[in-house]
Design an enzyme around this catalytic site. Structure first.
Site, PDB file in Angstrom:
ATOM      1  N   ASP A 292       0.452  -1.649  -0.121  1.00 44.62           N
ATOM      2  CA  ASP A 292       0.285  -0.115   0.606  1.00 44.62           C
ATOM      3  C   ASP A 292       1.026   1.276  -0.547  1.00 44.62           C
ATOM      4  O   ASP A 292       1.856   0.946   0.600  1.00 44.62           O
ATOM      5  CB  ASP A 292      -0.523   0.276   1.027  1.00 44.62           C
ATOM      6  CG  ASP A 292      -2.160   0.415   1.183  1.00 44.62           C
ATOM      7  OD1 ASP A 292      -2.044   1.842   0.027  1.00 44.62           O
ATOM      8  OD2 ASP A 292      -3.379   0.787   1.445  1.00 44.62           O
TER       9      ASP A 292
HETATM   10  C1  NOJ Z   1      -4.432   3.734  -0.207  1.00 43.78           C
HETATM   11  C2  NOJ Z   1      -4.852   3.227   0.557  1.00 43.78           C
HETATM   12  O1  NOJ Z   1      -4.911   2.124   1.688  1.00 43.78           O
HETATM   13  C3  NOJ Z   1      -5.670   1.444  -0.883  1.00 43.78           C
HETATM   14  O2  NOJ Z   1      -6.714   0.508  -0.760  1.00 43.78           O
HETATM   15  C4  NOJ Z   1      -5.168   2.887  -2.323  1.00 43.78           C
HETATM   16  O3  NOJ Z   1      -5.446   1.142  -3.077  1.00 43.78           O
HETATM   17  C5  NOJ Z   1      -4.283   3.338  -2.376  1.00 43.78           C
HETATM   18  N1  NOJ Z   1      -3.938   4.177  -1.568  1.00 43.78           N
HETATM   19  C6  NOJ Z   1      -3.847   4.104  -4.159  1.00 43.78           C
HETATM   20  O4  NOJ Z   1      -4.610   4.803  -3.708  1.00 43.78           O
END
Ligand code: NOJ
Length: 745
Positions: A292
């Site tokens: 993430d």
């Molecule tokens: C953070 C989020 O937790 C995740 O779910 C997401 O896919 C990413 N950012 C990218 O936007």
């Protein structure tokens, strides 16, 4: 066709196989060996810097005039120092970026484009928690396949979905993004979404890669605060939280995203037990793992490493393949290889996994495969997609209370449609709404107006979602007085849910409840339409609203879908995929609790209870009303005693006892009475959504197998233990009929 000149010259092997479309029934199965040769041929040409480039994912931005990319990132593409981008969208933009990669970089390796397509790309479907309330796996699959078709038409290859985190935490803002509290339902929904996004293959460029997230247990943050610590027993983890990720991987999801949280003291992004152990060794996952956003860097804050270089080493050695946005791999991995902290073989494995997925998508054969302007114009926001969105939206609505008010009569002359969300469009997309825009949404007011074109519709906002301004109450109450029926739309704003949007209080914000109380006091039939992304604690509404509809955030077709339900063109059949508490003080509250040594007994003080509230929720898991009624016969089994390994056939006769046709979700729960470790009082093990005409009766049949009675036993082995079980069937987790059976060796 695009010519990979450098690669083709250097590697005839690579070029030989790439034009042959390879049909894969199940993407989870080992990829065709042909790709391995091709992947190795590419790998053999790569410098360490270029390998690390494939392990690097950066975001593009959205400027005032459209999509943009930082100059530095563009240079990274030219230098082969970035192999994937996210948040880029639209054929024109992605084509240009792809051109840089395949024409200006040394090895011409195509880019992968990702985006958070969570519940729709441009045509927005209900938030996932809402869709789960449909208990309709075909509808959920259709939602994901429509989202995939639109995203693919916009040049995208990869969605960061499905989010399959089980959550029993209504305070957590991201509870809206998953399928709720239950492992069985959540696992089936996870599978349906993977099927919808990925289909059987990528041949027609209308399917995109799924990314199962957030691995693992992100849905159980302490006290509901996003990114907070997760700590639970391995048994709870394996039994409740882990299965949906496994289901999604088993269904063929090609990528997995690590979560921000730690688990038992080790952040998921540096957790080799999760990545190398469970995901790859236990489950045989062959796709790639992405972190993430900056979660490698964040391991320094977690306090598991002293600096970012060490963080990169921990992540790479644990089995992370791609670094999202943190640039840790880009900045430090070469040094770590030089210093011997990370072996180049580890890097090669990661790059192999990433390249293989690019081959599977067909990007080496044609990097512009997803760049088709005509398709982009035709597919996005098509009439067909609107119809699909409306269908799923009305299936997601849950009727929580109805004191003879609904459905409303279409002959009503004057209607009041009031409340801060009555005419609102911007909130309808909910959080994580891709590229969706409020201007494409049908508001509740618009939906009602097109349903009753001749009616006199009085509108007033009444109040805002938040704040204490009551100056609009009088106008709303006056509208109500003049109307034959009142529809009041209240709830949360979309930014009260999603990432970094935890709430410590989960009541209706602002003075909305006061507004509803004043409307109800007029004595008019009042329908409260809730729009929100989490279970709300709304005891007064639950006990006093003449009618109460949970509509979540329903997306582009929200207004039409709600109007279909309000006026009886669709008989609501949604059931809650998550428990609604009476108060935040009951959280965590979920149906599959343990009995404890002192289960509640009203005759005894010394039992498990609150002094100031009942133990029971406001609305239980699996609950939802209809405009008709259903009655259940006794739960029957083909034998009271059965042998381990033998199937148990369960049946129940369900009758539509009302005067309207309707659908019912028939739910089957199991309880193991005595185990080597204690077992929940109820666990969902089957359901069927059936449609019954008024007066119709149907025998609904289930088959339970040994696995349905299995759990992680005392020695942490998954298996069933012979003994007594209760099998329960009903229309809600709190309303079932039970039969006791015995399993023998
Ligand atoms: C953070 C989020 O937790 C995740 O779910 C997401 O896919 C990413 N950012 C990218 O936007």
């Amino acid at each position: 066709m695009f010519q990979l000149k450098t690669l083709a010259l250097l590697s005839p092997l690579l070029f030989a196989g790439i034009c042959t479309p390879v049909l894969r029934e199940r993407l989870a199965q080992a990829p065709p060996p042909a790709f391995d040769h091709q992947v190795d041929s590419v790998l053999a040409l790569m410098t360490l810097d270029e390998k690390i480039g494939q392990m690097t994912l950066f975001t593009t931005d959205w400027g005032s005039t459209g999509p943009t990319i930082r100059e530095g990132y563009k240079e990274d593409l030219r230098q082969g120092r970035c192999g994937a981008l996210f948040n880029s969208q639209g054929v024109a933009f992605t084509r240009e970026l792809q051109r840089i990669a395949v024409e200006e970089s040394r090895l011409k390796i195509p880019l992968l484009f990702g985006f958070d397509v969570i519940h729709g790309y441009k045509t927005i479907f209900p938030i996932p928690l809402g869709e789960a309330a449909s208990w309709d796996l075909a509808a959920i699959e259709k939602s994901a396949s429509t989202a995939a078709a639109e995203a693919a038409a916009a040049g995208l290859h990869w969605t960061f979905a499905p989010m399959v985190d089980i959550s029993r935490e209504p305070r957590w803002g991201r509870v809206m993004e998953g399928a709720g509290e239950d492992t069985y339902l959540g696992s089936l929904v996870a599978r349906a979404r993977v099927r919808g996004f990925q289909g059987k293959n990528f041949d027609n460029a209308d399917k995109i890669l799924a990314c199962v997230k957030h691995y693992a247990a992100y849905g159980a943050p302490l006290a509901g605060r996003d990114y907070a610590t997760v700590d639970m027993s391995e048994r709870m983890f394996r039994e409740v939280y882990l299965p949906p990720y496994h289901a999604a991987v088993d269904e063929g999801a090609r990528t997995v995203m690590t979560s921000f949280n730690e688990l038992d003291g080790v952040p998921a992004t540096g957790n080799s037990w999760l990545l190398d152990g469970i995901l790859r060794k236990e489950w045989g996952f062959t796709g790639f793992v992405v972190t993430d956003y900056t979660s490698i860097n964040e391991m320094v804050n977690h306090g598991i490493v002293a600096n970012e270089k060490e963080a990169g080493e921990l992540a790479a050695n644990a089995g992370v393949d791609m670094d999202m946005q943190g640039a840790v791999f880009q900045n430090y991995l070469e040094k770590s290889v030089a210093g011997g902290q990370v072996k180049e073989a580890q890097i090669d494995e990661a790059v192999r996994r990433i390249l293989r997925v690019k081959f599977e998508l067909g990007l080496f054969a044609d990097p512009y495969k997803y760049c088709n302007e005509e398709r982009e114009r035709k597919v996005i926001l098509s009439k067909e997609n609107q119809d699909a969105a409306r269908d799923v939206a009305r299936k997601s609505i849950v009727l929580l209370r109805n004191e003879g008010v609904l459905p409303l009569n279409k002959n009503l002359k004057t209607l009041a449609v009031v409340g801060p969300l009555a005419a609102d469009k911007d909130n309808l997309t909910g959080a994580w709404s891709g590229s969706g825009e409020g201007r494409h949404c049908v508001s509740l007011l618009e939906g009602i107006k097109s349903k009753l074109p001749g009616a006199n519709i009085l509108t007033a906002k009444g109040c805002d979602i938040e704040g204490t301004d009551r100056s609009g109450f009088a106008e709303a109450v006056e509208a109500a007085r003049q109307a034959g029926a009142v529809i009041v739309a209240v709830g949360e704003s979309r930014d009260m849910t999603g990432e970094a949007a935890a709430r410590a209080g989960i009541t209706l914000p602002g003075v909305q409840e006061e507004l509803v109380r004043q409307l109800v006091a007029t004595g008019k039939p009042v329908v409260v339409v809730l729009m929100n992304g989490r279970p709300l604690a709304i005891p007064w509404l639950a006990e006093n609203a003449p009618a109460l509809l949970e509509t979540w955030w329903l997306g582009t077709q929200a207004g039409n879908a709600i109007a279909d339900v309000l006026f009886g063109d669709y008989n609501p059949a949604g059931k809650l995929p998550i428990t609604f508490p009476r108060s935040v003080g009951q959280v965590p509250i979920f149906y599959s609790e343990k009995n404890t040594g002192r289960p509640f007994n009203p005759a005894s003080k010394w039992t498990s209870k609150y002094l100031d509230l009942p133990n029971s929720p406001q609305f239980p898991f699996g609950f939802g009303l209809s405009y008709t009624t259903f009655s259940y016969g006794e739960t029957k089994v083909d034998k009271k005693t059965f042998r381990r390994g033998e199937p148990l056939h369960v049946s129940v006769s369900v009758t539509n006892t009302g005067s309207r046709d309707g659908e019912e979700v028939v739910q089957l729960y199991v309880r193991d009475l005595v185990g080597s470790v204690t077992r929940p009082v109820k666990e969902l093990k089957g359901f069927q959504k059936i449609s019954l005409k008024a007066g119709e009766q149907r025998e609904v049949k289930f088959t339970l197998t040994e696995n349905d009675f299995a759990f992680f036993t005392r020695p942490m082995k998954f298996g069933a233990e012979p003994g007594e079980f209760d099998v329960m069937v009903g229309g809600s987790s709190d309303n079932v009929k039970m039969v006791r059976v015995r399993m023998e060796e």
